[in-house]
Design a protein around this motif. Structure first.
Motif, PDB file in Angstrom:
ATOM      1  N   PHE A 201      -2.001  71.892   8.981  1.00  0.00           N
ATOM      2  CA  PHE A 201      -1.933  72.328   7.595  1.00  0.00           C
ATOM      3  C   PHE A 201      -3.265  72.040   6.911  1.00  0.00           C
ATOM      4  N   SER A 202      -3.784  73.039   6.237  1.00  0.00           N
ATOM      5  CA  SER A 202      -5.023  72.838   5.491  1.00  0.00           C
ATOM      6  C   SER A 202      -4.858  73.473   4.118  1.00  0.00           C
ATOM      7  N   ILE A 203      -5.006  72.659   3.099  1.00  0.00           N
ATOM      8  CA  ILE A 203      -4.836  73.165   1.740  1.00  0.00           C
ATOM      9  C   ILE A 203      -5.901  74.220   1.436  1.00  0.00           C
ATOM     10  N   PHE A 204      -7.093  74.051   2.026  1.00  0.00           N
ATOM     11  CA  PHE A 204      -8.173  75.018   1.785  1.00  0.00           C
ATOM     12  C   PHE A 204      -7.832  76.384   2.388  1.00  0.00           C
ATOM     13  N   THR A 205      -7.217  76.345   3.578  1.00  0.00           N
ATOM     14  CA  THR A 205      -6.822  77.614   4.200  1.00  0.00           C
ATOM     15  C   THR A 205      -5.769  78.288   3.338  1.00  0.00           C
ATOM     16  N   PHE A 206      -4.811  77.492   2.867  1.00  0.00           N
ATOM     17  CA  PHE A 206      -3.757  78.074   2.024  1.00  0.00           C
ATOM     18  C   PHE A 206      -4.367  78.676   0.759  1.00  0.00           C
ATOM     19  N   ILE A 207      -5.305  77.929   0.162  1.00  0.00           N
ATOM     20  CA  ILE A 207      -5.945  78.444  -1.063  1.00  0.00           C
ATOM     21  C   ILE A 207      -6.676  79.758  -0.753  1.00  0.00           C
ATOM     22  N   LYS A 208      -7.322  79.811   0.404  1.00  0.00           N
ATOM     23  CA  LYS A 208      -8.055  81.028   0.766  1.00  0.00           C
ATOM     24  C   LYS A 208      -7.073  82.206   0.906  1.00  0.00           C
ATOM     25  N   ILE A 209      -5.950  81.948   1.593  1.00  0.00           N
ATOM     26  CA  ILE A 209      -4.944  83.007   1.780  1.00  0.00           C
ATOM     27  C   ILE A 209      -4.406  83.450   0.418  1.00  0.00           C
ATOM     28  N   PHE A 210      -4.097  82.468  -0.412  1.00  0.00           N
ATOM     29  CA  PHE A 210      -3.561  82.757  -1.745  1.00  0.00           C
ATOM     30  C   PHE A 210      -4.581  83.549  -2.565  1.00  0.00           C
TER      31      PHE A 210
ATOM     32  N   LEU B  49       7.175  93.367   1.141  1.00  0.00           N
ATOM     33  CA  LEU B  49       7.046  93.535   2.595  1.00  0.00           C
ATOM     34  C   LEU B  49       5.583  93.700   3.022  1.00  0.00           C
ATOM     35  N   THR B  50       4.869  94.612   2.358  1.00  0.00           N
ATOM     36  CA  THR B  50       3.482  94.865   2.768  1.00  0.00           C
ATOM     37  C   THR B  50       2.606  93.642   2.502  1.00  0.00           C
ATOM     38  N   LEU B  51       2.870  92.984   1.370  1.00  0.00           N
ATOM     39  CA  LEU B  51       2.077  91.793   1.048  1.00  0.00           C
ATOM     40  C   LEU B  51       2.350  90.693   2.073  1.00  0.00           C
ATOM     41  N   PHE B  52       3.608  90.560   2.437  1.00  0.00           N
ATOM     42  CA  PHE B  52       3.958  89.517   3.409  1.00  0.00           C
ATOM     43  C   PHE B  52       3.304  89.803   4.766  1.00  0.00           C
ATOM     44  N   ILE B  53       3.442  91.038   5.252  1.00  0.00           N
ATOM     45  CA  ILE B  53       2.883  91.344   6.588  1.00  0.00           C
ATOM     46  C   ILE B  53       1.383  91.084   6.605  1.00  0.00           C
ATOM     47  N   SER B  54       0.686  91.599   5.583  1.00  0.00           N
ATOM     48  CA  SER B  54      -0.773  91.448   5.622  1.00  0.00           C
ATOM     49  C   SER B  54      -1.200  89.989   5.449  1.00  0.00           C
ATOM     50  N   LEU B  55      -0.482  89.244   4.601  1.00  0.00           N
ATOM     51  CA  LEU B  55      -0.848  87.830   4.443  1.00  0.00           C
ATOM     52  C   LEU B  55      -0.467  87.021   5.683  1.00  0.00           C
ATOM     53  N   PHE B  56       0.594  87.462   6.343  1.00  0.00           N
ATOM     54  CA  PHE B  56       1.019  86.768   7.567  1.00  0.00           C
ATOM     55  C   PHE B  56      -0.038  86.928   8.670  1.00  0.00           C
ATOM     56  N   ILE B  57      -0.580  88.129   8.795  1.00  0.00           N
ATOM     57  CA  ILE B  57      -1.631  88.341   9.815  1.00  0.00           C
ATOM     58  C   ILE B  57      -2.822  87.434   9.524  1.00  0.00           C
ATOM     59  N   LEU B  58      -3.245  87.467   8.256  1.00  0.00           N
ATOM     60  CA  LEU B  58      -4.401  86.653   7.877  1.00  0.00           C
ATOM     61  C   LEU B  58      -4.100  85.174   8.118  1.00  0.00           C
ATOM     62  N   SER B  59      -2.905  84.733   7.716  1.00  0.00           N
ATOM     63  CA  SER B  59      -2.523  83.325   7.905  1.00  0.00           C
ATOM     64  C   SER B  59      -2.543  82.969   9.381  1.00  0.00           C
ATOM     65  N   ALA B  60      -1.984  83.867  10.204  1.00  0.00           N
ATOM     66  CA  ALA B  60      -1.910  83.585  11.639  1.00  0.00           C
ATOM     67  C   ALA B  60      -3.310  83.405  12.219  1.00  0.00           C
ATOM     68  N   ILE B  61      -4.217  84.303  11.824  1.00  0.00           N
ATOM     69  CA  ILE B  61      -5.589  84.228  12.352  1.00  0.00           C
ATOM     70  C   ILE B  61      -6.243  82.915  11.916  1.00  0.00           C
ATOM     71  N   LEU B  62      -6.125  82.601  10.626  1.00  0.00           N
ATOM     72  CA  LEU B  62      -6.792  81.397  10.110  1.00  0.00           C
ATOM     73  C   LEU B  62      -6.145  80.124  10.657  1.00  0.00           C
ATOM     74  N   THR B  63      -4.813  80.124  10.774  1.00  0.00           N
ATOM     75  CA  THR B  63      -4.127  78.923  11.267  1.00  0.00           C
ATOM     76  C   THR B  63      -4.511  78.646  12.717  1.00  0.00           C
TER      77      THR B  63
END
Lengths: 221, 845
Positions: free
Chosen positions: B356-365, B33-47
């Motif tokens: 969709f950007s593979i670089f953004t996904f890699i950064k999030i990952f 849950l915590t990992l998802f919420i924090s990665l979701f925020i980051l993903s939302a900002i970057l996307t």
């Protein structure tokens, strides 16, 4: 050349805040292949500690332990693990099956670790031999004590070890199950030619072994 | 390590990692849950940032209005050179200016300060002007005195199609409403604007400084032409023209890009804070999970698994989890793009689509991976402490975080990589670095605070109050969740309180200027001949008006001590705006009341024929100017040298009349000039805009309150986004605390059972929990307030350069709310442990 295990002047001491506790004192022991040895003694005499040293689960304070002519006291933890993985099966008093693995998975784990082919199939065949055909996919919590110990024995012998170490394998079982478990163990070592070192308080069980050892105050008497 | 990379071994590890994960995912739900919420925020900002930048890049030509822009700023420019360019390209001429437009009804007329763009038939060279009704844009080219207004003007002035409005003293017909224009970057993003035909300029009187005239020539290259070659050819044409500025599509919407970069950097930093707080919880939950698997680990070791293999199984589980979670977080962040699009298309006319950007996904990952690894190293290393020999003794010790020199080094290395990932490439790297420094300082202080409280409570003499005794014991016990609670709650509360203090200070600073210092109106473009009319008109409306009228001229700094300042002063210099283009300057007999002299002397009256300059002290500092330095100014095309005689402290924040440069009146009075005025009325309703515009049609009137409302409105939206994201960090902190309680659950349940057997009442157990919470929370809130005060003070005073003020009400309300929510959550989580069933626990089941 027939020697499987040799203990030479093995000592085990524990250091507490106040003093040193001598657990094992100058133990010498030679085990030949296909030997069955029972170890008896009072609680705290050092029986289990001796088995732990033989299994490479504890480091001796001094002395040498040779397994198949290899000094395991000089090996690293991982090297000892490798020997244990291939050559030594251990049966515990409290069974210690992995709770979230099924009976088959518990047995298959050791086969997979040793890269056996069709580990699941072989595990099933073994469990079937021990009368657990209907228990393949049961979790340990769904098995009785006797059934759990049979699975534990199947796990210990699955990779056909040269040595089986059993620490009071019937200690947590009723008499009927105790007899069944001891029969399974001794029948197996006879058929497969493995060696067995069994720690027990049960003299009937101890009598089944070719050699009987008694330990008192850390010494073989 | 060699053993690890055997393929068969890896397969085995992967297989058991998967089995363990599938069967234990409930136990590590808080990690998920915590990992998802924090990665979701980051993903939302970057996307959203990526989608927005893609839109800007894709429409760069439309945003600029062409393949190239010839910008002459406030002058028409060298038409001969422009015509040379016209020989091999298509050019659209346009002029922007500011003026007042007002309704022409019988009564209740309203007016608005508006930016009007006059365009020719070729406009727009790229993109389309979305407007209603269809074809209205053709009307402004074919019919004089027609105009298209934006939706806000249409709404504010309650206009109807074909209604007549007054632009200065001319009557225009509103033929349509503009929904959006492609070249947003050319307009004031949040101002009101209108489009009119190219003849409009000649119909109006637009020779004042208040018109803010801006001449632009948008250029479109012919199809098939080599872009670089044409650019070079145009550059060569203008090579000797110092007044022109050539702009390219890649520079379009640079202001907007800067805002996006800064905002995205800020939100990214908050999201990484959320991730790091989540990391504390992840480490804790993982340790509890490993403790629960203590026996299984010992069995695996007894069967011959290497410690490294077992650790790899756990790392693999985390890796599998992270892969699924990062895909889910990134994928779901696309759902937010349409929401952002609704807001952006309304505000800026930009239409963003999920990208969709593979670089953004890699950064999030990668961010997720680094956080997981940093926090799981000391946890998973605890596996080394598990001994297979424990199986013989039937005794399992509780595992603790295990730090070795190597693991500390690896953790620090990964942490540095994580920090660098956010610092490098961010809009303001130094700020990011400073933020991380402050974050880790807070973390250390909160950790030390927890240790200090434990030490303090341990040294307390025994008390007879049973609930207090129990709560002290709970806090000081070895497996206490105190350090985790204090660190996660402390960081979250600090972040939220700091942002709240920054927000309220900022809004107060903007708002307080309206009634106290700032005038009600600015009047721009008062001609010398109209000065008396203007003054009389104002005074006739309100005799007690506080009126300030100052002369203004437009001047540009050509040289400083004989050197072109643009050749050595960089664009990122805070005061670059002073040399960037022509500025308004004034003169005064006396030292202005709110502009005290910091160095030098006021005018030397013995030298009336020599230009003397009083300079803003900050500008002097930024440009390294000394008293006696010589400025060469361009005034009406003439180069005049002036000496810097003093520095003044200028506070632009009061919104009164302030100038970077003031001249000695003895000299400046002789220069043709116009006037700028401010007025603060006894009662602002006494001012009648339409009467003033009837008398002086070319006057520009800016109502300060309108602009401050607009700024406050934008700020409110920005702060809602910031507070929302920082609230999520608090939520993550609460999940961490709640998971820490659940981790303790078995111990707590057993403890409560013993209490139950001993005859404790439920009330006493609840009371001990409340005391425990109060002891923790009050110490956290005190330190958090201290950090929030320091942090917000720095941001307000040093970054925004505003005045910081302590706001007890905000801190109290927010602190109380967070406290109550945390208490309720703790009580709810503890609730299930309040009624332990005696039998299973006694039987050790």
């Amino acid at each position: 050349m027939n020697t499987l295990l040799k203990l030479k002047k093995v000592n085990l001491k524990y250091q507490t805040d106040k003093d040193t506790i001598k657990v094992l004192n100058n133990i010498d022991l030679i085990t030949k292949k296909k030997d069955t040895i029972s170890i008896m003694g009072e609680s705290g005499s050092g029986k289990t500690s001796l088995v732990m040293l033989i299994g490479g689960l504890e480091k001796a304070t001094s002395g040498k332990i040779f397994f198949q002519n290899q000094d395991i006291t000089a090996l690293s933890e991982d090297e000892v693990s490798e020997i244990r993985r291939k050559h030594i099966g251990i049966v515990f008093q409290s069974f210690y099956l992995i709770p979230n693995y099924t009976a088959v998975e518990n047995v298959a784990l050791t086969l997979e670790l040793n890269k056996f082919k069709n580990p699941q199939q072989q595990a099933k065949e073994l469990l079937d031999r021990f009368g657990l055909k209907n228990r393949f996919n049961n979790l340990p919590s769904q098995l009785s004590g006797g059934e759990q110990q049979r699975v534990a024995i199947a796990r210990a012998i699955a990779m056909k070890p040269d040595l089986i170490l059993a620490d009071e394998p019937t200690g947590n079982l009723d008499s009927k199950n105790s007899v069944m478990i001891s029969n399974i163990l001794f029948k197996y070592v006879k058929e497969e030619g493995s060696s067995l070192i069994i720690v027990t308080h049960d003299s009937k069980l101890a009598n089944k072994a070719k050699r009987k050892i008694k330990i008192k105050d850390g010494k073989i008497v | 390590m060699e053993k690890l990379f055997k393929v068969s071994e890896l397969n085995l590890i992967l297989k058991y990692a998967l089995i363990d994960l599938v069967r234990n995912y409930r136990k590590i739900f808080s990690i998920i849950l915590t990992l998802f919420i924090s990665l979701f925020i980051l993903s939302a900002i970057l996307t959203i940032e990526n989608s927005l930048k893609k839109e800007l890049n894709d429409n760069a030509k439309a945003l600029l209005g062409g393949d190239l822009e010839i910008d002459y700023h406030s002058v028409e420019g060298n038409l001969e050179l422009v015509n040379k360019v016209k020989e091999f390209t298509t050019i659209s001429n346009m002029v922007e200016f500011s003026t007042m437009i007002s309704t022409t009804r019988e009564d209740n007329n309203q007016s608005l300060f508006t930016r009007i763009k006059t365009v020719d038939e070729k406009y727009p060279l790229y993109g389309t002007v979305v407007h209603e009704p269809e074809g209205a844009i053709n009307q402004i080219h074919n019919e004089p005195y027609t105009i298209l207004v934006n939706e806000n003007i249409f709404k504010t002035l309650s206009l109807t199609i074909n209604e007549e409005i007054k632009v200065q003293n001319q009557i225009f017909k509103v033929v349509g409403v503009i929904k959006s224009v492609p070249d947003v970057s050319g307009f004031i993003v949040f101002g009101d604007f209108a489009l009119a035909g190219k003849e409009t300029l000649d119909l109006l009187k637009l020779n004042t400084l208040g018109s803010f005239l801006h001449y632009e020539y948008k250029v479109k290259f012919n199809e098939g032409d080599n872009t670089n070659a044409i650019r070079k050819r145009i550059q060569d044409i203008f090579i000797n023209d110092t007044k022109v500025r050539l702009r390219y599509p890649e520079n379009s919407a640079s202001g907007l890009r800067r805002v996006i970069d800064n905002f995205s950097q800020f939100l990214s930093l908050i999201s990484i804070s959320a991730m790091l707080i989540a990391g504390i919880g992840i480490a804790n939950t993982l340790l509890s999970f490993i403790n629960q698997s203590n026996m299984s680990i010992a069995v695996k070791k007894a069967l011959g698994f290497f410690s490294l293999n077992i650790k790899t199984i756990y790392y693999c589980q985390l890796l599998i989890l992270l892969t699924f979670i990062s895909i889910a977080a990134y994928g779901l962040s696309f759902l937010l793009v349409p929401m952002a699009d609704t807001y952006l298309s309304k505000g800026l006319g930009l239409n963003i689509k999920p990208l969709f950007s593979i670089f953004t996904f890699i950064k999030i990952f990668l961010v997720g991976l680094l956080v997981l690894v940093i926090f799981s190293i000391p946890t998973i290393n605890a596996i080394d402490q598990v001994k297979a020999s424990n199986l013989f003794r039937n005794v399992f010790q509780n595992l603790q975080f295990y730090y070795s020199k190597k693991s500390i080094f690896v953790s620090l290395l990964f942490l540095s990589v994580l920090i660098l990932l956010f610092v490098i490439g961010s809009a303001r790297p130094l700020y990011s670095l400073f933020y991380f420094g402050a974050f880790f300082l807070c973390l250390i202080v909160f950790f030390l605070l927890s240790k200090f409280i434990i030490f303090l409570l341990k040294s307390l003499k025994s008390t007879s109050n049973i609930p207090l005794k129990v709560s002290i014991k709970n806090i000081t016990q070895t497996k206490s969740i105190m350090p985790i609670t204090i660190m996660s709650l402390g960081l979250g509360v600090t972040l939220l309180l700091t942002l709240a203090l920054v927000g309220t200070n900022f809004k107060r600073e903007v708002a307080k200027s309206i009634p106290e210092i700032a005038p009600d109106y600015f009047f721009i473009g008062i001609q010398s001949t109209d000065r008396d009319t203007f003054e009389e008109t104002i005074l006739s409306m309100d005799n007690n008006v506080r009126l300030e009228i100052v002369p203004i001229i437009s001047s540009g700094i050509v040289k400083i001590n004989g050197v072109d300042p643009k050749s050595y002063i960089k664009r990122d210099n805070d005061s670059y705006w002073v040399i960037g283009s022509d500025r308004r300057s004034s003169w005064s007999d006396e030292v202005p009341e709110d502009n005290p002299i910091t160095e030098g002397k006021w005018w030397d009256l013995d030298q009336p024929n020599k230009l003397q300059i009083s300079l803003d002290a900050k500008v002097a500092k930024d440009f390294n100017i000394k008293i006696g330095d010589i400025f060469t100014l361009s005034i009406y095309g003439r180069k005049i040298e002036g000496e810097i005689v003093n520095f003044r402290e200028v506070d632009y924040r009061d919104l009164s009349i302030n100038f970077a440069m003031l001249f000695n009146p003895q000299f400046a009075n002789t220069i043709p000039h116009e006037y700028l005025a401010t007025a603060k009325f006894e009662n602002p309703t006494k001012f009648k805009e339409t009467v003033m515009l009837d008398n002086l049609p070319s006057l520009s009137i800016i109502k300060i309150a309108d602009y401050l409302t607009k700024v406050t409105d934008i700020l409110n939206k920005v702060f809602i986004a910031i507070i929302l994201i920082s609230t999520i960090t608090i939520i993550i902190g609460l999940i961490v605390i709640s998971s820490a309680i659940i981790v303790q659950g078995k111990v707590k349940e057993f403890q409560n059972l013993v209490f139950k057997i001993l005859g404790f009442s439920k009330k006493e157990i609840v009371l001990s929990s409340i005391i425990e919470f109060i002891l923790i929370f009050f110490s956290v809130i005190l330190i958090a307030v201290l950090f929030a005060v320091i942090g917000s003070y720095y941001v307000i005073e040093h970054i925004f350069e505003l005045i910081w003020q302590f706001d007890l009400k905000v801190l109290f309300n927010l602190g109380l709310s967070i406290g109550l929510v945390t208490l309720v959550l703790i009580m709810l989580t503890n609730l299930k442990y309040l009624n332990p069933k005696v039998y299973p626990l006694i039987r050790n089941q």
